[in-house]
Design a protein around this motif. Structure first.
Motif, short mmCIF file in Angstrom:
data_model
loop_
_atom_site.label_atom_id
_atom_site.label_comp_id
_atom_site.label_asym_id
_atom_site.label_seq_id
_atom_site.Cartn_x
_atom_site.Cartn_y
_atom_site.Cartn_z
N THR A 223 31.95 -41.55 36.37
CA THR A 223 31.78 -40.68 35.20
C THR A 223 33.10 -40.60 34.45
O THR A 223 34.17 -40.73 35.07
N ASP A 224 33.04 -40.40 33.15
CA ASP A 224 34.29 -40.15 32.41
C ASP A 224 34.56 -38.65 32.32
O ASP A 224 35.58 -38.23 31.79
N ARG A 225 33.63 -37.85 32.81
CA ARG A 225 33.77 -36.39 32.67
C ARG A 225 34.64 -35.80 33.76
O ARG A 225 34.76 -36.37 34.84
N CYS A 226 35.17 -34.64 33.47
CA CYS A 226 35.97 -33.94 34.46
C CYS A 226 35.91 -32.46 34.16
O CYS A 226 35.75 -32.06 33.00
N GLY B 268 37.35 -39.99 35.53
CA GLY B 268 36.91 -38.60 35.59
C GLY B 268 36.97 -38.01 37.00
O GLY B 268 37.71 -38.49 37.84
N GLU B 269 36.19 -37.02 37.19
CA GLU B 269 36.09 -36.44 38.53
C GLU B 269 34.75 -36.89 39.13
O GLU B 269 33.69 -36.44 38.68
N PRO B 270 34.80 -37.77 40.14
CA PRO B 270 33.54 -38.34 40.63
C PRO B 270 32.58 -37.27 41.15
O PRO B 270 31.36 -37.42 41.03
N LEU B 271 33.12 -36.21 41.74
CA LEU B 271 32.23 -35.24 42.38
C LEU B 271 31.54 -34.29 41.38
O LEU B 271 30.75 -33.46 41.79
N VAL B 272 31.85 -34.44 40.08
CA VAL B 272 31.08 -33.63 39.12
C VAL B 272 29.88 -34.40 38.57
O VAL B 272 29.08 -33.83 37.83
N ARG B 273 29.74 -35.67 38.92
CA ARG B 273 28.54 -36.38 38.44
C ARG B 273 27.33 -35.88 39.25
O ARG B 273 27.35 -35.87 40.49
N ARG B 274 26.29 -35.54 38.53
CA ARG B 274 25.09 -35.01 39.18
C ARG B 274 24.51 -36.02 40.18
O ARG B 274 24.40 -37.20 39.88
N ASN B 275 24.21 -35.54 41.36
CA ASN B 275 23.62 -36.35 42.43
C ASN B 275 24.49 -37.50 42.92
O ASN B 275 23.99 -38.47 43.48
N VAL B 276 25.79 -37.40 42.69
CA VAL B 276 26.66 -38.52 43.08
C VAL B 276 26.59 -38.80 44.58
O VAL B 276 26.81 -39.92 45.03
N MET B 277 26.22 -37.78 45.37
CA MET B 277 26.19 -38.00 46.82
C MET B 277 25.11 -39.03 47.21
O MET B 277 25.23 -39.66 48.24
N THR B 278 24.10 -39.21 46.35
CA THR B 278 23.11 -40.25 46.70
C THR B 278 23.78 -41.63 46.67
O THR B 278 23.44 -42.50 47.47
N LEU B 279 24.74 -41.81 45.76
CA LEU B 279 25.46 -43.08 45.73
C LEU B 279 26.34 -43.22 46.98
O LEU B 279 26.39 -44.29 47.59
N PHE B 280 27.02 -42.14 47.35
CA PHE B 280 27.82 -42.20 48.58
C PHE B 280 26.93 -42.56 49.78
O PHE B 280 27.31 -43.36 50.63
N LEU C 14 37.37 -42.13 47.91
CA LEU C 14 37.33 -41.61 46.54
C LEU C 14 38.66 -41.01 46.14
O LEU C 14 39.48 -40.66 47.00
N THR C 15 38.85 -40.94 44.84
CA THR C 15 39.97 -40.19 44.27
C THR C 15 39.38 -39.00 43.56
O THR C 15 38.47 -39.15 42.74
N THR C 16 39.87 -37.82 43.89
CA THR C 16 39.27 -36.60 43.37
C THR C 16 40.34 -35.60 43.00
O THR C 16 41.47 -35.67 43.50
N ASN C 17 39.98 -34.64 42.15
CA ASN C 17 40.94 -33.57 41.86
C ASN C 17 40.85 -32.46 42.91
O ASN C 17 41.58 -31.47 42.83
N GLY C 18 39.97 -32.59 43.86
CA GLY C 18 39.92 -31.66 44.99
C GLY C 18 39.11 -30.40 44.75
O GLY C 18 38.81 -29.66 45.69
N SER C 19 38.71 -30.16 43.52
CA SER C 19 38.08 -28.88 43.21
C SER C 19 36.70 -28.72 43.86
O SER C 19 36.24 -27.60 44.04
N GLN C 20 36.06 -29.84 44.18
CA GLN C 20 34.71 -29.76 44.74
C GLN C 20 34.68 -30.09 46.25
O GLN C 20 33.61 -30.24 46.84
N LEU C 21 35.85 -30.24 46.83
CA LEU C 21 35.88 -30.71 48.23
C LEU C 21 35.28 -29.72 49.21
O LEU C 21 34.68 -30.11 50.22
#
Ligand code: SF4
Length: 332
Positions: A20-23, A69-81, A98-105
């Motif tokens: 995602t390009d979103r964050c 972006g922040e991968p963990l803000v993409r909706r349903n991203v865990m299905t890809l994981f 993954l590289t993350t900003n940590g906010s959703q960890l």
């Protein structure tokens, strides 16, 4: 199927995928505050992302990093994981990360472990909550510290990525090294990269890592480390903490000679080099045909054009970014 070998004989084994390009943050060196994001219809679906990743795995890629972006803000991203985690189970993929900003960890750390993720990179530029808020514009340091603590307890190995910024975090470097040592985290400093228009002037932020490394050596003992990732970082071991410290200097070195990686954007564009504009569209081949023949052809053609060096340079005040796209589109 045959492996992917670039024109300089390097085997491509590492795919970085921006999902995602979103964050949920607006880091000053990464995005303008008032960002216009891609329309959702322009994004690859999660199924398409999986299809392209699988094609690369068939061609010998054994490491995949999901970024944003922040991968963990993409909706349903865990299905890809979860889908990619199956390749970890089968042994076709050695590493999913993954590289993350940590906010959703705090929310996702345990599920990431279930998907076979073992190590993560967390971007964190300051341990001072006011500074953290100012650099991320919208972030809260406590969310990240809490996420890190859950991730550590869940068993994830953590590397902190800090962008070195003049007059911002240069005086925090020793605190960050001590803190990472205490927490058991590796730490990498990154020079700012000239990617995408932001609100300020990059020369104001640019802090050469050679200067930072010399300051670090005044207080810490850096021992040579043979640790290599095939990427642009050079690593040392900090004797006092036993943890690694890395320096990524995209502006001062052409690091491409041993580059084993390519990058896929959330819109299906493959970049053969982070620092160049040459690209290959993979969206059209997958939407045009249900089998992967066209996709494989496109991948082969792209790898055949992988360049030897990149075009980053900040050499004058007010220089335009060498690469027009935002880092949040390609992934770091
Ligand atoms: S640097 Fe990372 S956390 Fe900050 S705005 Fe960009 S993508 Fe988000």
């Amino acid at each position: 199927m045959s492996q992917l070998i670039d024109p300089f004989g390097c085997r491509i084994s590492y795919l970085r995928v921006s999902v995602t390009d979103r964050c949920n943050y607006r880091c000053q060196y990464c995005m303008a505050e008032n960002m216009t994001f891609l329309p959702k219809s322009d994004l690859l679906t999660l199924e398409e992302l999986e299809r392209i990743c699988s094609a690369f795995i068939v061609r010998g890629v054994n490491k995949i990093r999901l970024t944003g972006g922040e991968p963990l803000v993409r909706r349903n991203v865990m299905t890809l994981f979860h889908s990619l985690g199956k390749y970890i189970e089968s042994g076709h993929l050695k590493e999913l990360t993954l590289t993350t900003n940590g906010s959703q960890l705090a929310k996702y750390a345990h599920e990431l472990i279930d998907c076979g993720v073992k190590r993560i990179n967390v971007s964190l530029d300051s341990l001072n909550d006011k500074k953290f808020e100012s650099i991320t514009r919208w972030g809260k340091l406590d969310d990240v510290l809490n996420g890190l603590s859950v991730a550590k307890d869940a068993g994830l190995e953590i590397k902190i990525n800090a962008v070195a910024l003049k007059n911002f975090n240069e005086n925090e470097v020793n605190d960050m090294i001590s803190w990472c040592g205490k927490e058991g985290f590796d730490l990498t400093f990154i020079e700012t990269m000239p990617m995408g228009e932001i609100d300020g002037d990059r020369m104001d932020q640019y802090l050469p890592l050679s200067i930072l490394a010399n300051r670090i050596r005044e207080k810490w003992t850096l021992e040579e480390s043979s640790y290599q990732t095939g990427g642009p970082a050079s690593y040392s071991l900090i004797k006092e903490t036993g943890k690694r410290i890395g320096f990524i200097t995209p502006l001062t070195h052409n690091f491409c000679e041993s580059c084993n990686r390519v990058r896929l954007t959330c819109t299906g564009i493959l970049y053969m080099c982070l620092g160049q504009n040459d690209k290959k569209d993979l969206l059209t081949p997958i939407r045009r045909s249900k089998d992967n023949d066209l996709l494989m052809e496109a991948i082969d053609e792209a790898i055949g054009r992988k360049p030897k060096g990149h075009d980053f340079i900040i050499d004058r005040i007010g220089a335009a970014p060498a690469v027009a796209r935002h880092m949040s589109v390609t992934g770091g």
